[in-house]
Design an enzyme around this catalytic site. Structure first.
Site, PDB file in Angstrom:
ATOM      1  N   GLU A 157       0.806  -1.232   0.000  1.00  0.00           N
ATOM      2  CA  GLU A 157       0.000   0.000   0.000  1.00  0.00           C
ATOM      3  C   GLU A 157       0.839   1.282   0.000  1.00  0.00           C
ATOM      4  OE1 GLU A 157      -2.795  -0.266   3.226  1.00  0.00           O
ATOM      5  OE2 GLU A 157      -3.659  -2.133   2.494  1.00  0.00           O
ATOM      6  N   ASN A 201       2.003  -5.167  -3.160  1.00  0.00           N
ATOM      7  CA  ASN A 201       0.593  -5.442  -2.874  1.00  0.00           C
ATOM      8  C   ASN A 201      -0.137  -4.130  -2.626  1.00  0.00           C
ATOM      9  OD1 ASN A 201      -1.501  -7.467  -2.174  1.00  0.00           O
ATOM     10  ND2 ASN A 201      -1.333  -6.631  -0.104  1.00  0.00           N
ATOM     11  N   HIS A 237     -10.644  -5.780  -1.944  1.00  0.00           N
ATOM     12  CA  HIS A 237     -11.662  -5.470  -0.935  1.00  0.00           C
ATOM     13  C   HIS A 237     -12.760  -4.692  -1.643  1.00  0.00           C
ATOM     14  CE1 HIS A 237      -9.015  -6.754   2.275  1.00  0.00           C
ATOM     15  NE2 HIS A 237      -8.088  -5.899   1.892  1.00  0.00           N
ATOM     16  N   GLU A 265      -6.415 -10.584  -0.916  1.00  0.00           N
ATOM     17  CA  GLU A 265      -7.176 -10.336   0.321  1.00  0.00           C
ATOM     18  C   GLU A 265      -8.677 -10.248   0.019  1.00  0.00           C
ATOM     19  OE1 GLU A 265      -5.599  -7.018   2.609  1.00  0.00           O
ATOM     20  OE2 GLU A 265      -3.581  -7.345   1.817  1.00  0.00           O
ATOM     21  N   ASP A 267     -12.437 -10.003  -0.296  1.00  0.00           N
ATOM     22  CA  ASP A 267     -13.701 -10.054   0.423  1.00  0.00           C
ATOM     23  C   ASP A 267     -14.709  -9.135  -0.260  1.00  0.00           C
ATOM     24  OD1 ASP A 267     -13.700  -7.344   1.889  1.00  0.00           O
ATOM     25  OD2 ASP A 267     -11.855  -8.224   2.641  1.00  0.00           O
TER      26      ASP A 267
END
Length: 323
Positions: A157, A201, A237, A265, A267
């Site tokens: 990030e 990432n 996300h 990741e 979701d």
């Protein structure tokens, strides 16, 4: 018999194989092995040692369903080196040992991030002191797990949310190292162990947009300059109905640079303001399927890791495990 709504959303993740043209509408919960259906890709989860061996349903799901694991917090700097050169490897050892016992891959996470740093890693350090601390941190952790990590999110990030006005996110790394920050971390990691795949990432880079364009330009430059990088992680996300239509195209353009790409990741958040009903769960299932299907369409998309423990209710574990 159709599965329960939350089970339906989870089952949509099974459709790794291109033969599935739509989300699975029905399945038996007694013979589902996600990792087998994912082959040749991996299907993974974020592992949290708070629940491992303390929550029977969680542990059984870990033991049976996944072929890759990412530590949720156990490898972050504040957890693994809370004081200078004083390392607490215990929790991450537990994850690595569990993965090894299951024949699963481990994706390390992470070395360079602006968040979850211990108090001693702060801007009072000189650039030289911070550089020494970074190099020591990466060296000690990678030495400990030499040959045991499949990949590492070396950098997490650090692309700005304010592109195209700025490329890199403000924080200690940019302040002290400028644009040399990311190459430093990647170079230090490669010098210790040539085996793990080294990743950058990030979030909000999943579709083609200003932020992913900035990341693409940065990575192109690194490849040209010989900076060691093997892959790009896309966190994924998403809120309900917000999977970008350009996801597959974006994954492909990074793969075309000669890099692996991965969903790291995943979701899909229905949100507290939306009704928790069959319609919402069906939309959630479709969104999960859309992301996973995009991965299957890109040869160098190596796998999917699902999101955090708290995002999957215990009722889902019971449905999957037939308990």
């Amino acid at each position: 018999m159709s599965p329960k709504p939350m089970m339906f959303a989870l089952l949509s993740l099974l459709s790794f194989k291109p033969a599935f043209a739509a989300p699975i509408a029905a399945a038996s919960s007694t013979n589902i092995i996600l990792k087998n259906l994912a082959l040749p890709r991996y299907f993974g989860a974020a592992m949290n040692t708070t629940f491992l061996f303390n929550d029977k349903a969680y542990t059984k799901l870990i033991d049976t369903q996944f072929s890759a694991f990412t530590p949720e917090n156990e490898m972050k700097w504040e957890s693994i080196e809370p004081e200078p050169n004083q390392f607490d490897f215990g929790p991450f050892d537990e994850i690595v040992n569990t993965a090894e016992s299951l024949g699963a891959k481990v994706r390390g996470h992470n070395f360079m991030w602006n968040n979850q740093l211990p108090p001693w890693v702060n801007t009072s350090l000189t650039a030289t002191e911070l550089d020494n601390a970074l190099k020591n941190h990466i060296t000690k952790v990678m030495d400990r797990y030499r040959g045991k990590l499949y990949a590492i999110d070396v950098v997490n990030e650090l692309i700005s949310d304010n592109t195209p006005n700025e490329t890199f996110k403000q924080g200690i790394w940019l302040t002290k190292f400028g644009e040399d920050a990311i190459p430093k971390a990647l170079t230090y990691a490669r010098a210790v162990d040539s085996h793990p795949k080294l990743y950058i990432n990030d979030y909000s880079t999943e579709g083609i947009n200003s932020k992913s364009d900035a990341l693409y330009g940065v990575v192109q430059g690194y490849i040209k300059d010989g900076v060691p990088i093997d892959g790009i992680g896309f966190q994924c996300h998403f809120s309900l109905g917000q999977v970008p239509s350009t996801l597959q195209q974006n994954l492909q353009r990074f793969a075309d640079l000669g890099l692996d790409v991965a969903i790291t990741e995943l979701d899909i958040n229905i949100g507290t303001g939306n009704p928790q009903n069959a319609t919402a769960f069906a939309m959630q299932a479709q969104d999960y399927w859309t992301v996973v299907n995009a991965c299957t369409k890109v040869e160098r998309c190596v796998g999917v890791v699902s999101g955090r423990h708290y995002r999957i209710p215990s009722s889902v574990y019971r449905d999957v495990l037939g308990q």
